[in-house]
Design a protein around this motif. Structure first.
Motif, PDB file in Angstrom:
ATOM      1  N   UNK A 162     -16.114  -2.843  50.987  1.00  0.00           N
ATOM      2  CA  UNK A 162     -17.037  -2.202  50.207  1.00  0.00           C
ATOM      3  C   UNK A 162     -18.322  -2.806  50.314  1.00  0.00           C
ATOM      4  N   UNK A 163     -19.316  -1.946  50.488  1.00  0.00           N
ATOM      5  CA  UNK A 163     -20.537  -2.472  50.655  1.00  0.00           C
ATOM      6  C   UNK A 163     -21.297  -3.093  49.513  1.00  0.00           C
ATOM      7  N   UNK A 164     -22.141  -3.702  49.672  1.00  0.00           N
ATOM      8  CA  UNK A 164     -22.808  -4.390  48.398  1.00  0.00           C
ATOM      9  C   UNK A 164     -23.610  -3.146  47.538  1.00  0.00           C
ATOM     10  N   UNK A 165     -24.110  -1.929  48.218  1.00  0.00           N
ATOM     11  CA  UNK A 165     -24.593  -0.726  47.328  1.00  0.00           C
ATOM     12  C   UNK A 165     -23.300  -0.235  46.593  1.00  0.00           C
ATOM     13  N   UNK A 166     -22.227   0.028  47.016  1.00  0.00           N
ATOM     14  CA  UNK A 166     -20.917   0.544  46.492  1.00  0.00           C
ATOM     15  C   UNK A 166     -20.477  -0.384  45.204  1.00  0.00           C
ATOM     16  N   UNK A 167     -20.562  -1.827  45.573  1.00  0.00           N
ATOM     17  CA  UNK A 167     -20.147  -2.756  44.399  1.00  0.00           C
ATOM     18  C   UNK A 167     -21.190  -2.505  43.260  1.00  0.00           C
ATOM     19  N   UNK A 168     -22.618  -2.412  43.534  1.00  0.00           N
ATOM     20  CA  UNK A 168     -23.472  -2.382  42.681  1.00  0.00           C
ATOM     21  C   UNK A 168     -23.436  -0.810  42.042  1.00  0.00           C
ATOM     22  N   UNK A 169     -23.029   0.078  42.566  1.00  0.00           N
ATOM     23  CA  UNK A 169     -23.142   1.481  41.931  1.00  0.00           C
ATOM     24  C   UNK A 169     -21.682   1.377  41.108  1.00  0.00           C
ATOM     25  N   UNK A 170     -20.569   0.707  41.561  1.00  0.00           N
ATOM     26  CA  UNK A 170     -19.441   0.880  40.750  1.00  0.00           C
ATOM     27  C   UNK A 170     -19.812   0.019  39.456  1.00  0.00           C
ATOM     28  N   UNK A 171     -20.554  -1.183  39.402  1.00  0.00           N
ATOM     29  CA  UNK A 171     -20.985  -2.004  38.350  1.00  0.00           C
ATOM     30  C   UNK A 171     -21.820  -1.135  37.450  1.00  0.00           C
ATOM     31  N   UNK A 172     -22.617  -0.331  38.058  1.00  0.00           N
ATOM     32  CA  UNK A 172     -23.708   0.304  37.154  1.00  0.00           C
ATOM     33  C   UNK A 172     -23.050   1.615  36.378  1.00  0.00           C
ATOM     34  N   UNK A 173     -21.875   2.087  37.106  1.00  0.00           N
ATOM     35  CA  UNK A 173     -21.294   3.151  36.293  1.00  0.00           C
ATOM     36  C   UNK A 173     -20.586   2.615  35.084  1.00  0.00           C
ATOM     37  N   UNK A 174     -20.167   1.303  35.392  1.00  0.00           N
ATOM     38  CA  UNK A 174     -19.477   0.808  34.102  1.00  0.00           C
ATOM     39  C   UNK A 174     -20.357   0.472  32.881  1.00  0.00           C
ATOM     40  N   UNK A 175     -21.695  -0.104  33.343  1.00  0.00           N
ATOM     41  CA  UNK A 175     -22.826  -0.199  32.568  1.00  0.00           C
ATOM     42  C   UNK A 175     -23.223   1.012  31.761  1.00  0.00           C
ATOM     43  N   UNK A 176     -23.527   1.716  32.580  1.00  0.00           N
ATOM     44  CA  UNK A 176     -24.104   3.203  31.930  1.00  0.00           C
ATOM     45  C   UNK A 176     -22.941   3.846  31.091  1.00  0.00           C
ATOM     46  N   UNK A 177     -21.765   3.723  31.350  1.00  0.00           N
ATOM     47  CA  UNK A 177     -20.771   4.178  30.419  1.00  0.00           C
ATOM     48  C   UNK A 177     -20.549   3.659  29.231  1.00  0.00           C
ATOM     49  N   UNK A 178     -21.112   2.370  29.107  1.00  0.00           N
ATOM     50  CA  UNK A 178     -21.338   1.788  27.709  1.00  0.00           C
ATOM     51  C   UNK A 178     -22.723   1.806  27.111  1.00  0.00           C
TER      52      UNK A 178
END
Length: 181
Positions: A1-17
């Motif tokens: 998984x690319x760094x961009x994808x890792x950041x996007x996944x983490x950002x999805x969780x953050x924005x979900x909260x």
């Protein structure tokens, strides 16, 4: 998984909260253990990140009902409710509903929502026609089902009453069958 994808996944969780409306890069970057400059590097801007988040949310939601079939119009609502009310859809639905509420006053949100919702409504129309509804009634019925499900999900977020939400969805499902008669 690319760094961009890792950041996007983490950002999805953050924005979900934390939501989209007040999203700024510095607090997000701090929560993700990176810098706002790295977010800009990977996404171009806050708006670029928001676009990537919405695109991911729409892809996640579409994957939940892709390939499903409906035998009668009421099945449309039941299939969508089952997919959208699942805990795995929570973040994507929050992003969608929040973006939808912002779309009235902000062009960025509207630009991202129109193509995704148009595609979703066309798919729902095709399902309804395939389930026996007339092609002239299907567009309105698809829009009614979509708007009603959005409202049920918003109300569920407010009161948390899943039993009442499910009962409302069943009422809508039965009405769709009547529209097909």
């Amino acid at each position: 998984m690319s760094r961009r994808e890792e950041l996007l996944n983490a950002a999805m969780n953050y924005v979900g909260e934390h939501g989209l409306a007040t999203l700024t890069l510095r607090p997000l970057a701090a929560a993700l253990g990176t810098s706002d400059r790295m977010l800009v590097y990977h996404f171009g801007s806050r708006e670029g990140l928001v676009v990537a988040l919405l695109d991911r949310a729409f892809a996640d939601l579409a994957a939940m009902w892709r390939g499903r079939q409906v035998a009668k119009p009421s099945d449309l609502v039941r299939v969508l409710w089952h997919a959208l009310a699942e805990p795995g859809a929570r973040v994507a639905m929050r992003l969608y509903l929040e973006a939808a509420s912002l779309a009235e006053t902000d062009e960025l949100w509207r630009e991202r929502l129109v193509p995704a919702t148009s595609s979703y409504l066309r798919t729902a129309e095709q399902w309804l026609v395939g389930a026996g509804m007339s092609p002239t009634a299907a567009p309105g019925a698809a829009r009614l089902a979509s708007a009603a499900l959005d409202g049920v999900l918003l109300q569920l977020g407010i009161d948390g009453d899943r039993a009442a939400a499910t009962e409302t969805v069943e009422l809508l499902a039965r009405q769709l069958d009547h529209l097909a008669d």
